[in-house]
Design an enzyme around this catalytic site. Structure first.
Site, PDB file in Angstrom:
ATOM      1  N   CYS A  41       0.825  -1.221   0.000  1.00 53.95           N
ATOM      2  CA  CYS A  41       0.000   0.000   0.000  1.00 53.95           C
ATOM      3  C   CYS A  41       0.854   1.263   0.000  1.00 53.95           C
ATOM      4  CB  CYS A  41      -0.927  -0.037   1.217  1.00 53.95           C
ATOM      5  SG  CYS A  41      -1.990   1.400   1.324  1.00 53.95           S
ATOM      6  N   CYS A  85      -1.627   1.756  -2.959  1.00 55.63           N
ATOM      7  CA  CYS A  85      -2.606   2.837  -2.723  1.00 55.63           C
ATOM      8  C   CYS A  85      -1.980   4.232  -2.705  1.00 55.63           C
ATOM      9  CB  CYS A  85      -3.312   2.650  -1.387  1.00 55.63           C
ATOM     10  SG  CYS A  85      -3.369   0.987  -0.743  1.00 55.63           S
ATOM     11  N   LYS A 106      -0.077   5.427  -5.901  1.00 52.81           N
ATOM     12  CA  LYS A 106      -1.127   5.419  -6.937  1.00 52.81           C
ATOM     13  C   LYS A 106      -2.034   6.647  -6.785  1.00 52.81           C
ATOM     14  CE  LYS A 106      -4.985   3.953  -6.169  1.00 52.81           C
ATOM     15  NZ  LYS A 106      -5.557   2.637  -6.100  1.00 52.81           N
ATOM     16  N   TYR A 114      -8.947  -3.425 -11.476  1.00 53.31           N
ATOM     17  CA  TYR A 114      -8.901  -2.014 -11.100  1.00 53.31           C
ATOM     18  C   TYR A 114      -7.505  -1.406 -11.245  1.00 53.31           C
ATOM     19  CZ  TYR A 114      -6.898  -2.647  -6.390  1.00 53.31           C
ATOM     20  OH  TYR A 114      -6.063  -2.913  -5.330  1.00 53.31           O
ATOM     21  N   GLU A 174      -6.888   1.909 -13.371  1.00 50.84           N
ATOM     22  CA  GLU A 174      -6.381   3.116 -12.699  1.00 50.84           C
ATOM     23  C   GLU A 174      -5.096   3.629 -13.358  1.00 50.84           C
ATOM     24  OE1 GLU A 174      -8.147   2.409  -8.207  1.00 50.84           O
ATOM     25  OE2 GLU A 174      -6.074   1.909  -8.576  1.00 50.84           O
ATOM     26  N   GLY A 199      -3.113  -9.597 -12.810  1.00 48.68           N
ATOM     27  CA  GLY A 199      -3.453 -10.296 -11.581  1.00 48.68           C
ATOM     28  C   GLY A 199      -2.301 -10.323 -10.597  1.00 48.68           C
ATOM     29  N   HIS A 224     -27.135  20.577  -0.780  1.00 49.96           N
ATOM     30  CA  HIS A 224     -27.271  21.143  -2.115  1.00 49.96           C
ATOM     31  C   HIS A 224     -26.303  22.295  -2.325  1.00 49.96           C
ATOM     32  CE1 HIS A 224     -29.398  21.998  -5.801  1.00 49.96           C
ATOM     33  NE2 HIS A 224     -29.437  23.265  -5.471  1.00 49.96           N
ATOM     34  N   GLU A 243     -26.216  14.366  -3.300  1.00 50.73           N
ATOM     35  CA  GLU A 243     -27.604  14.554  -2.882  1.00 50.73           C
ATOM     36  C   GLU A 243     -28.557  13.685  -3.712  1.00 50.73           C
ATOM     37  OE1 GLU A 243     -29.560  18.401  -3.712  1.00 50.73           O
ATOM     38  OE2 GLU A 243     -27.864  18.896  -4.992  1.00 50.73           O
TER      39      GLU A 243
HETATM   40  C1  LIG Z   1      -1.088  -0.758  -7.637  1.00 48.11           C
HETATM   41  C2  LIG Z   1      -1.910  -1.081  -6.419  1.00 48.11           C
HETATM   42  C3  LIG Z   1      -2.846  -0.173  -5.975  1.00 48.11           C
HETATM   43  C4  LIG Z   1      -3.607  -0.439  -4.855  1.00 48.11           C
HETATM   44  N1  LIG Z   1      -4.536   0.469  -4.458  1.00 48.11           N
HETATM   45  C5  LIG Z   1      -5.292   0.230  -3.369  1.00 48.11           C
HETATM   46  C6  LIG Z   1      -6.237   1.187  -2.917  1.00 48.11           C
HETATM   47  O1  LIG Z   1      -6.409   2.257  -3.509  1.00 48.11           O
HETATM   48  N2  LIG Z   1      -6.942   0.911  -1.808  1.00 48.11           N
HETATM   49  C7  LIG Z   1      -6.796  -0.267  -1.123  1.00 48.11           C
HETATM   50  O2  LIG Z   1      -7.465  -0.457  -0.122  1.00 48.11           O
HETATM   51  N3  LIG Z   1      -5.910  -1.196  -1.534  1.00 48.11           N
HETATM   52  C8  LIG Z   1      -5.161  -0.978  -2.631  1.00 48.11           C
HETATM   53  N4  LIG Z   1      -4.234  -1.909  -3.036  1.00 48.11           N
HETATM   54  C9  LIG Z   1      -4.158  -3.192  -2.308  1.00 48.11           C
HETATM   55  C10 LIG Z   1      -3.372  -3.047  -1.017  1.00 48.11           C
HETATM   56  O3  LIG Z   1      -2.115  -2.480  -1.285  1.00 48.11           O
HETATM   57  C11 LIG Z   1      -3.231  -4.411  -0.376  1.00 48.11           C
HETATM   58  O4  LIG Z   1      -4.499  -4.991  -0.240  1.00 48.11           O
HETATM   59  C12 LIG Z   1      -2.584  -4.337   0.998  1.00 48.11           C
HETATM   60  O5  LIG Z   1      -1.334  -3.727   0.936  1.00 48.11           O
HETATM   61  C13 LIG Z   1      -2.456  -5.748   1.588  1.00 48.11           C
HETATM   62  O6  LIG Z   1      -1.832  -5.672   2.824  1.00 48.11           O
HETATM   63  P1  LIG Z   1      -1.080  -6.937   3.427  1.00 48.11           P
HETATM   64  O7  LIG Z   1      -0.746  -6.572   4.829  1.00 48.11           O
HETATM   65  O8  LIG Z   1      -1.858  -8.175   3.181  1.00 48.11           O
HETATM   66  O9  LIG Z   1       0.243  -7.099   2.548  1.00 48.11           O
HETATM   67  P2  LIG Z   1       1.335  -6.034   2.094  1.00 48.11           P
HETATM   68  O10 LIG Z   1       0.923  -4.653   2.351  1.00 48.11           O
HETATM   69  O11 LIG Z   1       1.688  -6.392   0.710  1.00 48.11           O
HETATM   70  O12 LIG Z   1       2.567  -6.321   3.053  1.00 48.11           O
HETATM   71  C14 LIG Z   1       3.263  -7.526   3.005  1.00 48.11           C
HETATM   72  C15 LIG Z   1       4.672  -7.278   3.494  1.00 48.11           C
HETATM   73  O13 LIG Z   1       5.283  -8.526   3.798  1.00 48.11           O
HETATM   74  C16 LIG Z   1       6.653  -8.457   3.414  1.00 48.11           C
HETATM   75  N5  LIG Z   1       7.099  -9.857   3.231  1.00 48.11           N
HETATM   76  C17 LIG Z   1       6.696 -10.744   2.296  1.00 48.11           C
HETATM   77  N6  LIG Z   1       7.284 -11.933   2.504  1.00 48.11           N
HETATM   78  C18 LIG Z   1       8.098 -11.781   3.574  1.00 48.11           C
HETATM   79  C19 LIG Z   1       8.956 -12.665   4.293  1.00 48.11           C
HETATM   80  N7  LIG Z   1       9.093 -13.962   3.958  1.00 48.11           N
HETATM   81  N8  LIG Z   1       9.645 -12.142   5.325  1.00 48.11           N
HETATM   82  C20 LIG Z   1       9.520 -10.854   5.705  1.00 48.11           C
HETATM   83  N9  LIG Z   1       8.689  -9.988   5.093  1.00 48.11           N
HETATM   84  C21 LIG Z   1       7.991 -10.460   4.046  1.00 48.11           C
HETATM   85  C22 LIG Z   1       6.617  -7.665   2.124  1.00 48.11           C
HETATM   86  O14 LIG Z   1       7.887  -7.094   1.850  1.00 48.11           O
HETATM   87  C23 LIG Z   1       5.559  -6.612   2.446  1.00 48.11           C
HETATM   88  O15 LIG Z   1       6.123  -5.445   2.977  1.00 48.11           O
HETATM   89  C24 LIG Z   1      -3.432  -1.662  -4.149  1.00 48.11           C
HETATM   90  C25 LIG Z   1      -2.479  -2.586  -4.583  1.00 48.11           C
HETATM   91  C26 LIG Z   1      -1.722  -2.299  -5.701  1.00 48.11           C
HETATM   92  C27 LIG Z   1      -0.696  -3.299  -6.161  1.00 48.11           C
END
Ligand SMILES: Cc1cc2nc3c(=O)[nH]c(=O)nc-3n(C[C@H](O)[C@H](O)[C@H](O)COP(=O)(O)OP(=O)(O)OC[C@H]3O[C@@H](n4cnc5c(N)ncnc54)[C@H](O)[C@@H]3O)c2cc1C
Length: 556
Positions: free
Chosen positions: A107, A112, A115, A257, A261, A344, A529, A534
């Site tokens: 994010c 997010c 973006k 999305y 976007e 994806g 308004h 609205e």
């Molecule tokens: C381009 C884009 C735009 C987006 N826009 C939006 C939006 O507008 N609004 C919204 O709500 N969501 C948005 N999302 C989705 C959102 O970013 C994710 O849903 C959210 O970040 C998921 O959080 P998480 O905690 O599951 O994983 P993440 O935030 O991905 O965090 C996972 C973390 O784990 C770390 N990690 C992975 N494996 C290991 C390991 N083995 N050891 C140590 N660390 C590790 C990674 O480095 C990462 O920092 C967007 C995603 C993308 C790709």
């Protein structure tokens, strides 16, 4: 390791105490509430039985490199992991968080936040192009241009992609620092490196082993790249944020999305943008009104939407470096500076060594290997939990945060049975114009309810913002809304909007829906308004679908 307890016994210096599982007799005298919460609480000491009666290997082991022990070890410093770790620490748990890259996860770093910065940049570009409609014109060499014409205003502005990229990177970097401070202030220990399970309750990070009563997997996801020749010349969404300059001609492949976007950003900033989708349009799971309106707006602003396209290969022209995109149909589109594949995402599990812990993933054909977790975020292994994008249920930041906090509330806050609510999740697509959506689409509602129980209100209008424009009404951007109601009380089960401001409009209506609001509640709410929002509290019977709507329209 004995924690928070002064041992009255002189222990041999060459021995160390090992952690005993919560079901071991030593733990049976812990307070009932704590037992229920599955917290590790030390037994009364001295125990009510002679210590010598215990099997020696359980209590005393020769001194080895005992793993540092935590109550809660969180893998992944993204949205869900940070939220869960901090909430757990707020209850006094001893917490560590492992992160292999930058704090804040997808994010903050490649999702997010950057973006939205680019969306804002694109909206500003649109407004600058529209400024002529409001009497603005550039002074100086261009003074005297026809300020009624869009082009005249457009030409007066230059755009420096690198400038906003640098400012955006600096902002993200500041956020990384803020996350680090938040963890420190919450007394969450940060372990930098890749976490790999060595057993169900042990994890290796940077060659050191750690153990914990509870381990959370919140490792998020990563973009998928299709197996097509020349894919190495393409970028994915992470690559979008690394672009150092603005491409002139772009292909974006994907219908979700993220594709919509990022294509919208390129297009609004002036790139010749082509969006290639596999089926009949983007955002297939979204309500038909939103999809149709978006496609019309894309076409009226000149974004090239190519339907029924499957990428087959990419070729880079030597010398110019231009890229060609070949489609399965045999068609070839040429001359791209950038081809962005947004087809994806898959769960980030490779480095975790899930087998060592025995954590099960979702199997079956076409499965991406998401971690299996129940409604309480329990995985197949007791004491190991998973949430957020790595589970693939609702891949949104607020969902990961909510699930992370609820899990910590349950494990450490004594809130037995508490879990995140995955229903009626409001979401916004930062398209041009933006989309806000919550609840059932019309197609889903028609599948779930009988026709006689449904009332579907729609409205399509021109936002007042475009009122003074001196262009024919049919050329002005449209706002479209749909309200899906069920039963005699007309309970709102779906609410959808596309148009200027939709992104900021949705949150309040999502609260109302969560509280079970009805059409009558909306009608009883005084309109604000003049706003576009609205319209949701003034939807009239002539906007209804079916016979009732026909009758109402006939009376107009
Ligand atoms: C381009 C884009 C735009 C987006 N826009 C939006 C939006 O507008 N609004 C919204 O709500 N969501 C948005 N999302 C989705 C959102 O970013 C994710 O849903 C959210 O970040 C998921 O959080 P998480 O905690 O599951 O994983 P993440 O935030 O991905 O965090 C996972 C973390 O784990 C770390 N990690 C992975 N494996 C290991 C390991 N083995 N050891 C140590 N660390 C590790 C990674 O480095 C990462 O920092 C967007 C995603 C993308 C790709």
């Amino acid at each position: 390791m004995w924690r928070g307890l002064t041992l009255p016994l002189p222990l041999p210096t060459s021995c160390t105490l090992v952690k005993i599982s919560a079901t071991h007799p030593l733990c049976l005298n812990k307070p009932a509430a704590a037992q229920k919460r599955n917290r590790f609480v030390m037994p009364e000491y001295p125990p009510p039985y002679p210590i010598s009666s215990l099997p020696p290997p359980l209590l005393l082991l020769p001194q080895t490199d005992t793993p540092q022990h935590f109550d809660y070890l969180v893998i992944g410093g993204g949205s869900g992991g940070v939220a869960s770790a901090r909430r757990a620490a707020s209850y006094g748990a001893k917490v560590a968080l492992v992160e292999s890259k930058a704090l804040g996860g997808t994010c903050v770093n490649v999702g997010c936040v950057p973006k939205k910065v680019m969306f804002n940049t694109a909206i500003l570009a649109e407004h600058m192009q529209e400024a002529g409609h409001f009497g603005f014109y550039k002074k100086g060499p261009l003074a005297g241009v026809d300020t009624h014409g869009k082009e005249a205003v457009r030409e007066t502005f230059g755009f420096d992609w690198k400038a906003i990229k640098d400012a955006r990177d600096a902002y993200v970097h500041r956020l990384n620092g803020i996350y680090s401070t938040l963890l420190k202030n919450s007394k969450v220990e940060l372990l930098e490196g890749i976490a790999k399970f060595t057993g169900p309750q042990t994890v290796m990070v940077g060659g050191k082993e750690y153990s914990a009563d509870h381990i959370l997997i919140a490792t998020g996801g990563k973009p998928i790249m299709p197996h097509i020749p020349g894919v190495e010349h393409c970028i994915h969404s992470d690559g979008f944020f690394a672009l150092e300059e603005m491409p002139k001609r772009v292909a974006v492949v994907g219908a979700g999305y993220i594709a919509v976007e990022l294509a919208g950003v390129f297009h609004s900033l002036g790139a010749d943008t082509n969006l290639f989708v596999r089926y009949d349009g983007p955002l297939r799971p979204f309500d038909s009104l939103l999809r149709e309106t978006l496609m019309k707006e894309m076409s009226s602003t000149g974004l090239h939407l190519h339907k029924h396209c499957t990428p087959a290969g990419v070729v880079k022209e030597e010398g110019t470096g231009k890229l060609s995109l070949a489609l399965a149909s045999g068609e070839v589109h040429e001359g791209f500076d950038v081809i962005l594949l947004a087809v994806g995402r898959s769960p980030e599990t490779e480095a975790l060594g899930l087998d060592a812990a025995g954590v099960a993933t979702v199997g079956g054909p076409g499965s991406k290997g998401y971690i299996k977790a129940d409604a309480h975020q329990n995985t197949s292994v007791p004491g190991v939990y998973a949430l957020g994008d790595v589970c693939g249920k609702v891949e949104l930041t607020p969902m990961a945060i909510a699930a992370g906090r609820r899990l910590a509330d349950r494990l450490f806050g004594g809130m037995e049975g508490v879990k995140a609510d995955y229903n009626d999740v409001p979401t916004v697509v930062f398209s041009h114009p933006p989309i806000g959506t919550v609840g059932l689409t019309e197609a889903e509602a028609r599948e779930k309810y009988e026709e006689k129980d449904l009332k579907i209100y729609t409205s399509r209008f021109v936002n007042l913002f475009y009122g003074p424009w001196t262009v024919p009404p049919e050329k002005k951007p449209k706002t479209a809304m749909k309200l899906i109601c069920v039963g005699p009380e007309e309970r709102v089960v779906g609410l959808h909007v596309i148009g200027m401001g939709a992104d900021e409009m949705l949150q309040g209506f999502a609260v109302a829906m969560k509280k079970g609001c009805t059409k009558t509640d909306l009608d009883a709410t005084l309109a604000i308004h003049p706003t576009a929002a609205e319209e949701f509290v003034t939807l009239a019977p002539w906007g209804l679908s079916g016979k009732e709507g026909e009758k109402a329209r006939a009376k107009l």
